[in-house]
Design an enzyme around this catalytic site. Structure first.
Site, short mmCIF file in Angstrom:
data_model
loop_
_atom_site.label_atom_id
_atom_site.label_comp_id
_atom_site.label_asym_id
_atom_site.label_seq_id
_atom_site.Cartn_x
_atom_site.Cartn_y
_atom_site.Cartn_z
CG HIS A 203 -1.59 3.05 3.92
ND1 HIS A 203 -2.00 2.21 2.91
CD2 HIS A 203 -0.74 3.95 3.36
CE1 HIS A 203 -1.43 2.59 1.78
NE2 HIS A 203 -0.67 3.64 2.02
CG HIS A 207 3.23 4.13 6.05
ND1 HIS A 207 4.22 3.98 5.11
CD2 HIS A 207 2.42 5.12 5.60
CE1 HIS A 207 4.02 4.83 4.12
NE2 HIS A 207 2.94 5.54 4.41
CG HIS A 243 1.61 10.79 4.95
ND1 HIS A 243 2.39 10.26 5.97
CD2 HIS A 243 1.54 9.84 4.00
CE1 HIS A 243 2.76 9.03 5.62
NE2 HIS A 243 2.25 8.76 4.43
CG ASP A 244 -1.07 7.48 4.32
OD1 ASP A 244 -1.81 7.96 3.44
OD2 ASP A 244 -0.02 6.87 4.06
CG ASP A 308 3.74 8.24 1.24
OD1 ASP A 308 3.70 7.44 2.19
OD2 ASP A 308 2.73 8.52 0.56
#
Length: 463
Positions: A203, A207, A243-244, A308
């Site tokens: 992550h 990524h 998103h992460d 994802d």
């Protein structure tokens, strides 16, 4: 789904009304104890019924995984799939003095805060020039086999920043929304620092770059780009990029321009919470089966979620590398659990985890059904759009031009778009099946040995 929500809201109106009546009696000191008892009893019964409905829905989601045991899937893999991709409540493994982490909600709120004031200054600066090696990598940005690792090496470990600049420039979003390059550069630098804070093997900002490029490719390959406004494309790219993101110290300078963009980014980021996977998939399946109108935020959320979890649908050289990074991240968690005397979470014991079996289960029960659903959804959206419009519909002409000028040389016609959807389904099906086969061939030798052997004979595939 909408009908279920409507029924639940209607059922909740009764206990709410009864509670307000009870409060009014107490405020006016006109207390009828029998009436209060009756109201509270009815309220408790109705709330319990609503709760049981919600619990049952969650259990129905988990029932989808019960077949795994009978299919011979190892129990550790079954536990991982159920605990990760459903909302099953697991016994907490944190220490008594450790505060709970509300990861998904916090990240979604951060996503909404990130870019709120990015649009208030005039757009004045030019896009940054890139070295020849970077430009060469970016020529393949429309391809499913795009190598984000090669890009990250070429741009000195700034894959997310480089890719994001490239995509908003290709879509013309930097000029359309008057984004000042200095502010965007500051935002992307802070974003990359946040992704690097915990030094995660999987992550990471690479990524995030991979998910952003995959989302872009999904928009082109599925034809969904024709369905979206510029604002929705902008929200999709931002949601994929952040998103992460886990850093919380440098976000206040980046706020959002409109409530619509902010709410869409938040909803999309929340969709990447893996525990909502089955409910999200069932909701879209129900929508397609019942011929309901497809809600754009729900469609974009599925698009981001698919991006994802997409690495098993990529060529083996990319999939195996991402799997190595992901398993190392799991194993580091297992190492910490061992140090604290806690039981291992599924797939976190580096000495006994069945890596090949976990990836085969992931492909069979998560990746393949999700990609199939996304492709079905795209067909339902895009084909009628082509049939009803002789040319790309406004306001998507800018995006449609980008689509036509991509490396695939596509045209706005029913024949070409139908063929492209068929090609897209064939591409991800071929890679997932090929990757499953390689895991089955090498799984008996252990993860490290098998991945090295297979990578040596794999080659980059051009689409």
């Amino acid at each position: 789904m909408a009908e279920l929500v409507r029924i639940r809201k209607k059922r909740l109106q009764i206990p709410i009304s009864r509670l307000r009546s009870t409060l009014k009696q107490l405020e006016e000191k006109d207390v009828d104890f029998e009436e209060i008892k009756k109201n509270l009893d009815l309220t408790a019964s109705l709330l319990e019924a609503v709760y049981l409905d919600g619990t049952r829905q969650g259990l129905e989601s988990e029932d989808d995984f019960q077949q795994l045991q009978s299919d011979g899937v190892p129990s550790e893999v079954t536990d991982w799939l159920a605990s990760t991709f459903t909302q099953r409540v697991r016994r907490p493994l944190r220490r008594p003095d450790e505060k709970p982490k509300f990861r998904s909600i916090v990240h979604a709120v951060q996503a909404g805060i990130f870019v709120e004031r990015m649009f208030k200054r005039a757009y004045t600066a030019a896009m940054p020039d890139e070295p020849a090696a970077v430009v060469n990598c970016l020529r393949d940005v429309d391809r499913w086999s795009f190598d984000v690792f090669a890009l990250n090496s070429a741009c000195s470990d700034h894959a997310l920043r480089t890719l994001f600049f490239e995509l908003i420039n290709r879509y013309g979003l930097n000029s359309r929304f008057k984004i000042p390059i200095s502010c965007l550069t500051q935002f992307l630098s802070a974003l990359e620092r946040g992704y690097s804070k915990h030094n995660n093997p999987y992550h990471s900002h690479v990524h995030a770059a991979d998910v952003t490029q995959t989302l872009h490719c999904l928009l082109l390959r599925s034809g969904l780009v024709h369905w979206l406004t510029e604002l929705e494309v902008m929200a999709s790219l931002f949601a994929a990029a952040i998103h992460d993101y886990e850093h919380t110290g440098t976000t206040n300078n980046f706020l959002i321009h409109t409530k619509e963009l902010r709410s869409l980014v938040i909803e999309m980021v929340l969709s990447t919470d893996m525990s909502s996977h089955l409910l999200q998939v069932k909701g879209m399946k129900s929508c397609l089966q019942q011929q309901e109108r497809i809600d754009k935020p729900k469609a974009l959320s599925l698009l981001l979620h698919t991006a994802d979890i997409s690495h098993p649908s990529k060529p083996w050289a990319l999939h195996s590398r991402w799997t190595t990074a992901l398993m190392e991240e799991f194993f580091r968690q297992g190492d910490r659990e061992a140090e604290l005397g806690l039981p291992f979470s599924p797939l976190c014991d580096r000495k006994s985890t069945l890596v090949a079996e976990s990836q085969i289960g992931f492909i069979d029960f998560i990746v393949y059904p999700t990609f199939s659903l996304l492709t079905d959804m795209a067909e339902k959206v895009v084909i009628p759009l082509v049939e009803e419009n002789p040319g790309p519909p406004d306001p998507c002409n800018r995006h449609s031009n980008l689509w036509k000028e991509s490396s695939r040389g596509l045209q706005w016609s029913l024949a070409h778009i139908t063929a492209e959807l068929v090609s897209f389904r064939s591409t991800w099906t071929r890679h997932t099946e090929d990757n499953k086969l390689k895991w089955k061939e090498g799984g008996s030798n252990g993860f490290s040995d098998s991945s090295v052997t297979i990578e040596q004979r794999s080659s980059q595939e051009e689409l």
